[in-house]
Design an enzyme around this catalytic site. Sequence first.
Site, PDB file in Angstrom:
ATOM      1  N   CYS B  14       0.842  -1.200   0.000  1.00 33.72           N
ATOM      2  CA  CYS B  14       0.000   0.000   0.000  1.00 33.72           C
ATOM      3  C   CYS B  14       0.872   1.242   0.000  1.00 33.72           C
ATOM      4  O   CYS B  14       1.899   1.239   0.659  1.00 33.72           O
ATOM      5  CB  CYS B  14      -0.879   0.008   1.244  1.00 33.72           C
ATOM      6  N   PRO B  15       0.468   2.300  -0.648  1.00 33.06           N
ATOM      7  CA  PRO B  15      -0.790   2.463  -1.399  1.00 33.06           C
ATOM      8  C   PRO B  15      -0.644   2.196  -2.895  1.00 33.06           C
ATOM      9  O   PRO B  15      -1.512   2.611  -3.665  1.00 33.06           O
ATOM     10  CB  PRO B  15      -1.087   3.944  -1.170  1.00 33.06           C
TER      11      PRO B  15
END
Lengths: 182, 76
Positions: B14-15
């Site tokens: 992430c992200p």
Amino acid sequence: MKAFFDKIKQNEFYKMWFKDALPYITGAILLSVFQIVTFATTKNPWGVSGVFANWGAWLYQLIGGSVDNWYYFSSPGAQATLEAGIINHGSTWRNIGIIFGALFATLAASGFKIKKLKSYKQVIAASLGGLLMGYGARIAFGCNIGALFSGISSMSLSGWVFGAFMFIGAIVGSKLLVKYFM
Amino acid sequence: MSKEVVLDCFGEACPVPLVKAEKALEKLEINDILIVQIDHSCAMKNVPEWARKQGHNVEIEEIDDGEWEVIIEKVK
């Protein structure tokens, strides 16, 4: 044996507690309860990253180095902690607990996987990010747990200041990530 | 004829999967399908959440231990 595990997989409580991620609100409540327990039993607020500095010091001592004259470890409290050793360091055990707890959670959800490195850029980004986080956490005397979470929950203004600048840092970091590492 | 695009995000944390999915979906036409392959459990939460908020049809399939496909049908 296989039939047994297939049956567990279908169990709604297995799904609720182990397979699916807990809702954010449940996580927040659990974190709050356990940090209160930590504070009440150890008389110290919960912290994570300070432990790594101690691990570094013990590692350095192991190869014959001395941190006696380092400003960071100069307080009598820090010296006492170092002298007592890693076995008597409660926060070390808590961090080990976090690592094994996380491992147990992914195993219980059968979500464990050793991930492949996708590119050399990932290696650079991860090393750079880790170094900056570690360095930043030490000069701020806390990470998002010790300085932010424990700070705010003990009504300290410093926690909010830390939070504001962490937010700014996250925005800048995300922009850099998209620009250079994607 | 709607098309199907597979976005390989295995090994991405992430992200990154979310940003890549946003960009990929932008290029697609209505009724096209985007399949985002992920192995990062937090992307399992934020990718479907984002797509549902945008109003798209979303399905999640667990294809192996720690590997998922988020199937997004672009509806608008």
